[in-house]
Structures are given as structure tokens and as C-alpha cells.
Design a protein around this motif. Structure first.
Motif, PDB file in Angstrom:
ATOM      1  N   UNK A 204     -20.186  -1.256 -35.230  1.00 26.44           N
ATOM      2  CA  UNK A 204     -21.011  -0.364 -35.749  1.00 26.44           C
ATOM      3  C   UNK A 204     -21.819  -0.781 -36.984  1.00 26.44           C
ATOM      4  N   UNK A 205     -23.350  -0.433 -36.816  1.00 27.03           N
ATOM      5  CA  UNK A 205     -24.171  -1.002 -37.696  1.00 27.03           C
ATOM      6  C   UNK A 205     -24.948   0.103 -38.362  1.00 27.03           C
ATOM      7  N   UNK A 206     -24.604   0.681 -39.549  1.00 28.37           N
ATOM      8  CA  UNK A 206     -25.053   1.840 -39.991  1.00 28.37           C
ATOM      9  C   UNK A 206     -26.495   1.575 -40.313  1.00 28.37           C
ATOM     10  N   UNK A 207     -27.460   2.390 -40.489  1.00 28.87           N
ATOM     11  CA  UNK A 207     -28.750   2.352 -40.839  1.00 28.87           C
ATOM     12  C   UNK A 207     -29.080   3.045 -42.449  1.00 28.87           C
ATOM     13  N   UNK A 208     -30.220   2.830 -42.617  1.00 30.48           N
ATOM     14  CA  UNK A 208     -30.768   3.138 -43.862  1.00 30.48           C
ATOM     15  C   UNK A 208     -31.129   4.740 -43.751  1.00 30.48           C
TER      16      UNK A 208
ATOM     17  N   UNK B 297     -18.468  11.942 -39.549  1.00 34.18           N
ATOM     18  CA  UNK B 297     -19.044  10.496 -39.798  1.00 34.18           C
ATOM     19  C   UNK B 297     -20.463  10.468 -39.857  1.00 34.18           C
ATOM     20  N   UNK B 298     -21.008   9.069 -40.561  1.00 35.47           N
ATOM     21  CA  UNK B 298     -22.481   9.323 -40.738  1.00 35.47           C
ATOM     22  C   UNK B 298     -23.015   7.840 -40.231  1.00 35.47           C
ATOM     23  N   UNK B 299     -24.173   7.905 -39.586  1.00 34.38           N
ATOM     24  CA  UNK B 299     -24.792   6.784 -39.194  1.00 34.38           C
ATOM     25  C   UNK B 299     -25.636   6.269 -40.308  1.00 34.38           C
ATOM     26  N   UNK B 300     -25.495   6.772 -41.501  1.00 34.20           N
ATOM     27  CA  UNK B 300     -26.240   6.232 -42.653  1.00 34.20           C
ATOM     28  C   UNK B 300     -25.230   5.532 -43.622  1.00 34.20           C
ATOM     29  N   UNK B 301     -25.878   4.445 -43.829  1.00 33.82           N
ATOM     30  CA  UNK B 301     -24.971   3.497 -44.521  1.00 33.82           C
ATOM     31  C   UNK B 301     -24.459   4.144 -45.791  1.00 33.82           C
TER      32      UNK B 301
ATOM     33  N   UNK C  91     -33.451   5.216 -33.881  1.00 38.75           N
ATOM     34  CA  UNK C  91     -32.640   4.517 -34.512  1.00 38.75           C
ATOM     35  C   UNK C  91     -31.002   4.998 -34.813  1.00 38.75           C
ATOM     36  N   UNK C  92     -30.995   6.290 -35.079  1.00 40.41           N
ATOM     37  CA  UNK C  92     -29.709   6.946 -35.189  1.00 40.41           C
ATOM     38  C   UNK C  92     -28.813   6.900 -33.946  1.00 40.41           C
ATOM     39  N   UNK C  93     -29.495   6.743 -32.755  1.00 42.92           N
ATOM     40  CA  UNK C  93     -28.635   6.844 -31.680  1.00 42.92           C
ATOM     41  C   UNK C  93     -28.135   5.498 -31.164  1.00 42.92           C
TER      42      UNK C  93
ATOM     43  N   UNK D  92     -14.868   4.846 -32.101  1.00 39.25           N
ATOM     44  CA  UNK D  92     -15.529   5.689 -31.671  1.00 39.25           C
ATOM     45  C   UNK D  92     -16.005   6.645 -32.898  1.00 39.25           C
ATOM     46  N   UNK D  93     -15.652   5.926 -34.065  1.00 37.14           N
ATOM     47  CA  UNK D  93     -15.978   6.649 -35.465  1.00 37.14           C
ATOM     48  C   UNK D  93     -16.702   5.921 -35.977  1.00 37.14           C
ATOM     49  N   UNK D  94     -17.552   6.495 -37.021  1.00 37.37           N
ATOM     50  CA  UNK D  94     -18.614   5.911 -37.970  1.00 37.37           C
ATOM     51  C   UNK D  94     -18.409   6.246 -39.403  1.00 37.37           C
ATOM     52  N   UNK D  95     -17.616   5.354 -40.164  1.00 41.59           N
ATOM     53  CA  UNK D  95     -17.329   5.608 -41.827  1.00 41.59           C
ATOM     54  C   UNK D  95     -16.552   6.920 -41.549  1.00 41.59           C
ATOM     55  N   UNK D  96     -15.538   6.964 -41.180  1.00 40.93           N
ATOM     56  CA  UNK D  96     -14.835   8.354 -40.656  1.00 40.93           C
ATOM     57  C   UNK D  96     -14.031   9.003 -41.960  1.00 40.93           C
ATOM     58  N   UNK D  97     -14.366  10.259 -41.816  1.00 42.24           N
ATOM     59  CA  UNK D  97     -13.546  11.046 -43.026  1.00 42.24           C
ATOM     60  C   UNK D  97     -13.425  12.354 -42.258  1.00 42.24           C
ATOM     61  N   UNK D  98     -12.070  13.104 -42.825  1.00 45.68           N
ATOM     62  CA  UNK D  98     -11.427  14.116 -42.262  1.00 45.68           C
ATOM     63  C   UNK D  98     -11.532  15.302 -43.080  1.00 45.68           C
ATOM     64  N   UNK D  99     -11.632  16.400 -42.319  1.00 44.19           N
ATOM     65  CA  UNK D  99     -11.571  17.727 -43.086  1.00 44.19           C
ATOM     66  C   UNK D  99     -10.837  18.839 -42.186  1.00 44.19           C
ATOM     67  N   UNK D 100      -9.973  19.628 -42.929  1.00 37.83           N
ATOM     68  CA  UNK D 100      -9.252  20.809 -42.197  1.00 37.83           C
ATOM     69  C   UNK D 100     -10.046  22.083 -41.942  1.00 37.83           C
ATOM     70  N   UNK D 101     -10.086  22.619 -40.928  1.00 34.31           N
ATOM     71  CA  UNK D 101     -11.231  23.693 -40.715  1.00 34.31           C
ATOM     72  C   UNK D 101     -10.450  25.055 -39.540  1.00 34.31           C
ATOM     73  N   UNK D 102     -10.895  26.027 -39.581  1.00 34.36           N
ATOM     74  CA  UNK D 102     -10.595  27.069 -38.707  1.00 34.36           C
ATOM     75  C   UNK D 102     -11.547  26.896 -37.609  1.00 34.36           C
TER      76      UNK D 102
END
Length: 270
Positions: A24-28, A148-152, A14-16, A105-115
Motif C-alpha cells: 500500500x502506498x497512500x497518496x496526498x 480505511x483511507x487512501x489518503x496518507x 490516483x485513489x484507485x 486488503x486494508x489501508x490504514x485500518x480502523x474499526x468502529x461498531x455499528x448497527x
């Protein structure tokens, strides 16, 4: 045991499908299904992650490192956990500073800065020290992780995000290597802007008190899972500030004091 294996395979499938389907169709959320199996739910969630890791490798993708998630104490408290989690980084997830990222290529994208750390030597001890990680690290790079999250609706708890490869998506690396001794990973300030408007800020200490604490935790954990970190691996050590949601056409620039800057450029259309 057969029922457990079959259920975990179904969750992984399901996640795949949510990962590869366009549009994109997110899942429960998957947590209730995994918890209902009994036993160690987190261990079973990592089994789901590993199923899809093997699936991607079977499709020709290469693991190029690992990400550490849940390094913020506030996020840990939100999910009711007291330690980070990890996910796999693949070659097709890597983008160059300024390279346009297609939205499909993204799923509900959010960004964060990292080292980001790049290893020069393997980390295969059962228990690692700060010196081990310092000696094994070739250099650091500024990074933007596109989570990204595959979860709705990002309706996740720890079991969901672990099964979903620690909510991995893509990552963008800067191109100017910096030795660890040439900047301050703890006290370095981070500023993220979207076309000149500040959207996130933070400091190195926001990542488990020290980004190398995240690397030590990861090195120890990967040995326990039988897949120790190797020379050449990329480690995304965790967020230095709050995540920011992405919109089409966004250009996110993260500046990390002493380490330099990196840009994530998002396409304007699907």
C-alpha cells in the motif's frame, strides 16, 4: 468542462491505484485539486466516487449496500460539516463473523461498531419517514466496519473522504438477525474489546440521535442521486463509539445490547 472531467478522472485513478497497489502506498490529500476546479466541490467529490464505483462494477464487483459516514456530531464539527456522507459497499468487502481478514486488503485500518440494517423492500420515495424505514427493514445485525483511507496519515477533510468512497474499507456482519422491535436501537449500549481489553464504548443515540435517522437520510439522498436503496441492501448506519486503530493479530469484538456480538479477526502478518 473537459478539463473538469479529465481532472476528476485523474483523481479517481490516483485513489484507485492506492486502493489496489500492494504494498500500500497512500497518496496526498485530493481536496485542493477538486476545490481548484470551482463549482460544487462536494458534488465533484461524489463524481470521483462514482467513477471508481463504476470501475469496480466493471471489474465484476457487485454493490450490496451503502454506508453512512460522519454520523458523529464531534466528527462533523471536526470536518466542518453538518450532515453525513455515504459510500458504496461491495460484495468483496463483506466478511463473516470471525473470518480472518488479510492485512493487505486494508489501508490504514480502523474499526468502529455499528448497527447494520438489511432491507426487505425498496426505499424509492422522494422523502422517507421513520415508518417507511421500519416497514422496509427485514432485520438488523451487529457490524464492525473496517474503515480505511487512501489518503496518507488520515489527513482528510470532507472532500477527501467523499471522493474516497466515504473512507470505506471492509465490513464484518454478525450472523443472528434481530427484528427492529426486539431491541432498542437508541438506548442500546455498545462495548468493543480487543482480546478482553475495552477499546471503545458508546450507545445507539451516538449515531445522529437514532440510527434510523441515518437510514432516513441515506434513503432520501440515494433517491436524489438516482440510485435508490433496494430490497436486500445492507445499510451500515454509522459508528456507535470512537474508532480504534488496528494492529496485526488484533481480534476486535463488539457487543451491542439486545443485538448480539460480532468479531473482526485480523491476520498477524501481511
Amino acid at each position: 468542462m473537459a478539463r473538469v472531467d479529465q481532472t476528476l478522472e485523474r483523481v479517481a485513478e490516483e485513489l484507485w491505484q492506492a486502493q489496489v497497489n500492494v504494498p500500500f502506498a497512500p497518496i496526498a490529500p485530493v481536496r485542493d485539486t477538486i476545490v481548484s476546479l470551482g463549482g460544487d466541490a462536494i458534488a465533484n467529490a461524489y463524481r470521483v466516487q462514482q467513477i471508481n464505483t463504476r470501475r469496480r462494477e466493471g471489474a465484476g464487483r457487485r454493490v450490496v449496500g451503502r454506508k453512512v459516514g460522519l454520523t458523529s456530531k464531534s466528527v462533523q464539527a471536526q470536518l466542518g460539516v453538518d450532515q453525513p456522507d455515504f459510500g458504496a459497499l461491495f460484495d468483496d468487502m463483506a466478511f463473516v463473523d470471525g473470518q480472518e481478514i488479510p492485512l493487505h486488503l486494508t489501508q490504514q485500518p480502523k474499526v468502529e461498531a455499528e448497527i447494520a440494517l438489511v432491507l426487505e423492500h425498496d426505499l424509492g420515495w422522494e422523502r422517507h419517514t421513520l415508518v417507511d424505514v421500519l416497514n422496509a427493514t427485514a432485520y438488523a445485525l451487529p457490524a464492525i466496519e473496517v474503515v480505511g483511507s487512501r489518503i496518507a496519515n488520515w489527513d482528510i477533510r470532507l472532500v477527501d473522504t467523499v471522493a474516497d468512497n466515504a473512507s470505506s474499507g471492509l465490513f464484518v456482519l454478525g450472523s443472528r438477525p434481530v427484528k427492529l422491535g426486539d431491541f432498542d436501537p437508541v438506548n442500546c449500549g455498545m462495548l468493543m474489546e480487543s482480546r478482553g481489553d475495552q477499546v471503545s464504548s458508546g450507545i445507539g443515540a451516538a449515531c445522529l440521535g437514532h440510527p434510523l435517522n441515518a437510514a432516513i437520510w441515506l434513503a432520501d439522498t440515494m433517491v436524489r442521486y438516482g440510485t435508490p436503496l433496494r430490497a436486500g441492501d445492507v445499510i451500515l448506519t454509522g459508528a456507535l463509539g470512537p474508532m480504534v486503530a488496528v494492529r496485526p493479530g488484533d481480534v476486535m469484538t463488539a457487543q451491542i445490547e439486545g443485538l448480539g456480538s460480532v468479531r473482526a479477526v485480523f491476520a498477524t502478518e501481511e
